[in-house]
Scaffold this motif. Structure first.
Motif, mmCIF file in Angstrom:
data_model
loop_
_atom_site.group_PDB
_atom_site.id
_atom_site.type_symbol
_atom_site.label_atom_id
_atom_site.label_comp_id
_atom_site.label_asym_id
_atom_site.label_seq_id
_atom_site.Cartn_x
_atom_site.Cartn_y
_atom_site.Cartn_z
ATOM 1 N N ILE A 22 0.849 -1.190 0.000
ATOM 2 C CA ILE A 22 0.000 0.000 0.000
ATOM 3 C C ILE A 22 0.881 1.235 0.000
ATOM 4 C CG2 ILE A 22 -1.466 1.363 1.557
ATOM 5 C CD1 ILE A 22 -2.944 -1.155 2.226
ATOM 6 N N ASP A 23 0.484 2.217 -0.766
ATOM 7 C CA ASP A 23 1.073 3.550 -0.680
ATOM 8 C C ASP A 23 0.087 4.353 0.162
ATOM 9 O OD1 ASP A 23 3.378 3.244 -2.519
ATOM 10 O OD2 ASP A 23 1.787 2.841 -3.975
ATOM 11 N N ASP A 24 0.529 4.763 1.359
ATOM 12 C CA ASP A 24 -0.422 5.464 2.226
ATOM 13 C C ASP A 24 -0.450 6.958 1.926
ATOM 14 O OD1 ASP A 24 1.636 6.725 3.690
ATOM 15 O OD2 ASP A 24 1.387 5.442 5.451
ATOM 16 N N LEU A 31 1.251 -1.984 4.785
ATOM 17 C CA LEU A 31 0.476 -3.210 4.590
ATOM 18 C C LEU A 31 -0.972 -2.943 4.949
ATOM 19 C CD1 LEU A 31 3.013 -5.587 6.349
ATOM 20 C CD2 LEU A 31 2.505 -5.535 3.895
ATOM 21 N N PRO A 32 -1.902 -3.652 4.318
ATOM 22 C CA PRO A 32 -3.302 -3.461 4.696
ATOM 23 C C PRO A 32 -3.545 -3.975 6.112
ATOM 24 C CG PRO A 32 -3.084 -5.229 3.066
ATOM 25 C CD PRO A 32 -1.731 -4.625 3.244
ATOM 26 N N LYS A 33 -4.223 -3.146 6.903
ATOM 27 C CA LYS A 33 -4.541 -3.509 8.276
ATOM 28 C C LYS A 33 -5.657 -2.606 8.769
ATOM 29 C CE LYS A 33 -1.366 -0.391 10.695
ATOM 30 N NZ LYS A 33 -2.092 0.742 10.246
ATOM 31 N N GLY A 34 -6.271 -3.003 9.870
ATOM 32 C CA GLY A 34 -7.293 -2.156 10.455
ATOM 33 C C GLY A 34 -7.817 -2.711 11.756
ATOM 34 N N HIS A 35 -8.730 -1.957 12.347
ATOM 35 C CA HIS A 35 -9.247 -2.277 13.679
ATOM 36 C C HIS A 35 -10.138 -3.518 13.684
ATOM 37 C CE1 HIS A 35 -12.656 -0.209 11.895
ATOM 38 N NE2 HIS A 35 -13.398 -0.801 12.804
ATOM 39 N N GLN A 36 -10.133 -4.172 14.819
ATOM 40 C CA GLN A 36 -10.969 -5.352 15.012
ATOM 41 C C GLN A 36 -12.368 -4.908 15.420
ATOM 42 O OE1 GLN A 36 -9.759 -7.880 18.294
ATOM 43 N NE2 GLN A 36 -10.542 -9.699 17.266
ATOM 44 N N ASP A 37 -13.375 -5.403 14.707
ATOM 45 C CA ASP A 37 -14.768 -5.124 15.054
ATOM 46 C C ASP A 37 -15.232 -6.097 16.134
ATOM 47 O OD1 ASP A 37 -15.035 -3.023 13.276
ATOM 48 O OD2 ASP A 37 -15.993 -4.222 11.709
ATOM 49 N N PRO A 38 -16.221 -5.696 16.935
ATOM 50 C CA PRO A 38 -16.741 -6.593 17.970
ATOM 51 C C PRO A 38 -17.199 -7.923 17.373
ATOM 52 C CG PRO A 38 -17.626 -4.384 18.256
ATOM 53 C CD PRO A 38 -16.882 -4.397 16.940
ATOM 54 N N GLY A 39 -16.822 -9.017 18.034
ATOM 55 C CA GLY A 39 -17.242 -10.344 17.609
ATOM 56 C C GLY A 39 -16.373 -10.980 16.550
ATOM 57 N N GLU A 40 -15.405 -10.242 16.002
ATOM 58 C CA GLU A 40 -14.525 -10.788 14.970
ATOM 59 C C GLU A 40 -13.310 -11.456 15.603
ATOM 60 O OE1 GLU A 40 -14.416 -8.181 10.898
ATOM 61 O OE2 GLU A 40 -13.246 -7.415 12.573
ATOM 62 N N ILE A 102 -6.359 5.116 1.490
ATOM 63 C CA ILE A 102 -4.984 4.944 1.019
ATOM 64 C C ILE A 102 -4.802 5.647 -0.326
ATOM 65 C CG2 ILE A 102 -4.682 2.752 2.237
ATOM 66 C CD1 ILE A 102 -5.133 1.287 -0.413
ATOM 67 N N ALA A 103 -3.540 5.938 -0.671
ATOM 68 C CA ALA A 103 -3.260 6.586 -1.954
ATOM 69 C C ALA A 103 -3.284 5.586 -3.104
ATOM 70 C CB ALA A 103 -1.899 7.288 -1.895
ATOM 71 N N GLY A 104 -2.951 4.317 -2.817
ATOM 72 C CA GLY A 104 -2.947 3.306 -3.858
ATOM 73 C C GLY A 104 -2.402 1.995 -3.331
ATOM 74 N N ALA A 105 -2.463 0.977 -4.172
ATOM 75 C CA ALA A 105 -1.920 -0.340 -3.834
ATOM 76 C C ALA A 105 -1.400 -0.963 -5.115
ATOM 77 C CB ALA A 105 -2.998 -1.214 -3.206
ATOM 78 N N ARG A 106 -0.384 -1.828 -4.975
ATOM 79 C CA ARG A 106 0.223 -2.441 -6.159
ATOM 80 C C ARG A 106 0.927 -3.725 -5.783
ATOM 81 N NH1 ARG A 106 5.706 0.816 -6.159
ATOM 82 N NH2 ARG A 106 5.372 1.899 -4.212
ATOM 83 N N TRP A 107 1.044 -4.610 -6.786
ATOM 84 C CA TRP A 107 1.805 -5.846 -6.634
ATOM 85 C C TRP A 107 3.267 -5.557 -6.949
ATOM 86 C CZ3 TRP A 107 -0.365 -9.743 -4.261
ATOM 87 C CH2 TRP A 107 -1.737 -9.922 -4.342
ATOM 88 N N VAL A 108 4.176 -6.024 -6.085
ATOM 89 C CA VAL A 108 5.609 -5.786 -6.261
ATOM 90 C C VAL A 108 6.338 -7.096 -5.963
ATOM 91 C CG1 VAL A 108 7.578 -4.461 -5.401
ATOM 92 C CG2 VAL A 108 5.338 -3.381 -5.525
ATOM 93 N N GLU A 109 7.367 -7.411 -6.768
ATOM 94 C CA GLU A 109 8.170 -8.602 -6.510
ATOM 95 C C GLU A 109 8.651 -8.561 -5.054
ATOM 96 O OE1 GLU A 109 11.453 -11.014 -5.807
ATOM 97 O OE2 GLU A 109 11.787 -8.884 -6.116
ATOM 98 N N ALA A 110 8.695 -9.717 -4.407
ATOM 99 C CA ALA A 110 8.906 -9.799 -2.958
ATOM 100 C C ALA A 110 10.176 -9.088 -2.485
ATOM 101 C CB ALA A 110 8.906 -11.254 -2.509
ATOM 102 N N ARG A 111 11.300 -9.311 -3.127
ATOM 103 C CA ARG A 111 12.554 -8.662 -2.687
ATOM 104 C C ARG A 111 12.496 -7.148 -2.890
ATOM 105 N NH1 ARG A 111 15.022 -11.707 0.558
ATOM 106 N NH2 ARG A 111 15.109 -13.874 -0.036
#
Length: 139
Positions: A22-24, A31-40, A102-111
């Motif tokens: 992710i480009d924030d 990395l994509p992440k966020g808050h836990q909702d009740p019951g999850e 977020i500003a964007g997201a993209r696939w990038v080779e792992a290294r």
């Protein structure tokens, strides 16, 4: 302490692993992440947040680490966050970034993703990227 979850989302392309980064809005890679909702469960949170932020659906392969940090909430108060990260295999690959988040997201080779993380990422995420790459090399 606020609980959150997210993931290192991976796919395989021509024998090489790629990571969804992710480009924030602050000029960092993340990395994509966020808050836990009740019951999850944390796993449900990770998959929901990945899909909400990027449009990519995934399947959890395993836990890869936890990050804890202090932050300033919108009301100006300080808070503590604990983020549980998972290695997630992409089950869909089309990216639809949640532009209000977020500003964007993209696939990038792992290294290359690890290089970008070290140059433009949040330092506490570097061990998460490294753990993901170790897991991929064992796969």
């Amino acid at each position: 302490m606020e609980m959150a979850a997210g993931g290192v989302v991976v796919r395989q392309r021509n024998e090489a692993w790629e990571i969804l980064i992710i480009d924030d809005r602050f000029g960092h890679v993340s990395l994509p992440k966020g808050h836990q909702d009740p019951g999850e469960t944390l796993e449900q949170t990770a998959l929901r947040e990945i899909e909400e932020e990027t449009g990519v659906r995934g399947e959890i392969l395993g836990a890869i680490g936890t990050v804890r940090y202090s932050y300033t909430r919108p009301d100006g108060q300080s808070g503590e966050k604990e983020v549980h990260y998972y290695l997630v295999k992409a089950r869909s690959e089309a990216i639809r970034p949640q532009e209000e988040e977020i500003a964007g997201a993209r696939w990038v080779e792992a290294r290359e993703a690890l290089r970008l993380q070290r140059e433009k990422g949040y330092p506490n995420n570097t061990p998460i990227f490294e753990a993901a790459l170790r897991s991929l090399s064992d796969a």
